[in-house]
Motif scaffolding. Structure first.
Motif, PDB file in Angstrom:
ATOM      1  N   SER A   1       1.113  -1.688   0.029  1.00 11.72           N
ATOM      2  CA  SER A   1      -0.108   0.040  -0.224  1.00 11.72           C
ATOM      3  C   SER A   1       0.998   1.186  -0.177  1.00 11.72           C
ATOM      4  CB  SER A   1      -0.810  -0.059   1.498  1.00 11.72           C
ATOM      5  OG  SER A   1      -1.113   1.167   1.326  1.00 11.72           O
TER       6      SER A   1
ATOM      7  N   PHE B   1      -7.396  -1.525   7.462  1.00 14.74           N
ATOM      8  CA  PHE B   1      -6.033  -0.141   8.351  1.00 14.74           C
ATOM      9  C   PHE B   1      -6.041   0.145   9.940  1.00 14.74           C
ATOM     10  CE2 PHE B   1      -7.954   0.651   4.012  1.00 14.74           C
ATOM     11  CZ  PHE B   1      -6.969   0.680   3.185  1.00 14.74           C
TER      12      PHE B   1
ATOM     13  N   LYS C   1      -1.311  -1.655   6.685  1.00 16.85           N
ATOM     14  CA  LYS C   1      -2.377  -1.822   6.580  1.00 16.85           C
ATOM     15  C   LYS C   1      -2.491  -3.456   5.791  1.00 16.85           C
ATOM     16  CE  LYS C   1      -4.828  -2.224   1.500  1.00 16.85           C
ATOM     17  NZ  LYS C   1      -4.831  -1.883   0.089  1.00 16.85           N
TER      18      LYS C   1
END
Lengths: 158, 176
Positions: free
Chosen positions: B31, B140, B151
């Motif tokens: 991410s 998250f 994440k």
């Protein structure tokens, strides 16, 4: 034969249809839309572009691209928007930078390595062939062979 | 000698790369959000659509943002784990009900239990796009300053909670 042809035509027909039919009024934007959706990866079905994929997420991303174009956003802005959220992985053609440099350089390096190997193999073969032509059939020095022949024919003079 | 060593070295390099490749998970995309502020949204609450929630309301709190949907099979597997986690009251758990029918979602929570302090609705998936959601469930972890610190993609397991989530939450709770 007819059946083969039929099968072939069937196989060809599938690729003709796009998944969606959004139209932008500006033909230039329409072109950007079409190229962009072909360069963005559908992250659910990783080996398809969002233009090819029927996945929900691909549909949402197409909508996003479409709306951003309608708002007058540029190609770069849309690509930035996508990479900000999904990382470089979303691009089929990732930008050249530190993290992705290996991706871009590796094929060239491998090609060079291959070429160099081929070069050396060919050279070694050539050297071997040259050596071979200088020597006789037995792979020995021509001088030595002469000596042997002499010895065989005349006997040892000593 | 060299004749044998070079192919051997090449073979070892190739083997290492292939072994690494086998163990990579292409479905887990790193991410780009780690240590970045949680994207802003203002979304209606599932149980009270007239009220809205935004990340600013959660400033000063450590919270989990769990993306779920009633149509998502893995979420069902994850759900008991979240229920357990909720009992421990370690952090605020916010649910993002992603591309779902509000009635289906409410039924789901009624039958399986509700681990969420609050769930918000994202019917057209726009908040999902802003958070880079590509596979549900995703979770998250957001710190007191509103930065995304971790994440997790895919269902959270009991081990994940013990080994990753609880230690991380404890660490973030200790931060000012």
């Amino acid at each position: 034969m007819k059946r083969l042809l039929f099968i072939f035509l069937l196989m060809m027909s599938g690729s003709g249809y796009a998944v969606d039919t959004r139209q932008l009024s500006d033909p230039e934007q329409q072109e950007t839309y079409e190229t962009l959706t072909k360069e963005l990866r559908c992250l659910v079905c990783q080996n398809q572009t969002i233009a090819d994929s029927n996945a929900e997420l691909a549909g949402d991303l197409r909508r996003q691209v479409y709306e951003m174009l309608q708002q007058g956003k540029s190609r770069e802005e849309i690509v930035q928007f996508m990479t900000d959220r999904y990382g470089d992985f979303v691009l089929y053609k990732p930008a050249f930078k530190g993290k992705t440099s290996v991706l871009w350089i590796a094929p060239v390096v491998f090609l060079l390595m291959g070429l160099i190997t081929v070069f050396f193999v060919i050279r070694r073969k050539k050297v071997a062939a040259n050596l071979h032509s200088q020597t006789g059939a037995l792979g020995m020095d021509v001088e030595k062979q002469k000596k042997i022949r002499n010895l065989l024919e005349k006997g040892d003079p000593s | 000698m060299l004749k044998f060593i070079i192919p051997l070295i090449l073979f070892i390099i190739l083997a290492v790369f292939l072994a690494l490749g086998l163990n990579l998970k292409p479905s887990e995309i790193p991410s780009p959000f780690i240590n970045k502020p949680a994207p802003v949204f203002s979304a209606p609450k599932l149980n009270a659509p007239e009220e809205k929630l935004s990340p600013a309301d959660l400033k000063g709190k450590v919270w989990l943002f769990n993306v779920w949907a009633s149509w998502c099979v893995s979420c069902r597997a994850e759900h008991p784990v979240l229920n357990e986690l909720a009992k421990q009251n370690a952090a605020v758990i916010v649910g993002l009900n992603y591309k779902d029918e509000p009635n289906d979602a409410k039924n789901w929570l009624e039958t399986l239990g509700n681990p969420y302090n609050v769930s918000i609705m994202d019917q057209d998936g726009r908040i999902g796009i802003d958070y880079g959601v590509y596979g549900v469930p995703e979770t998250f972890v957001i710190d007191k300053k509103g930065l995304i610190r971790y994440k997790h993609t895919g269902p959270v397991t009991a081990e994940d909670v013990q080994q990753t989530f609880l230690p991380l939450i404890a660490k973030l709770q200790a931060e000012p």
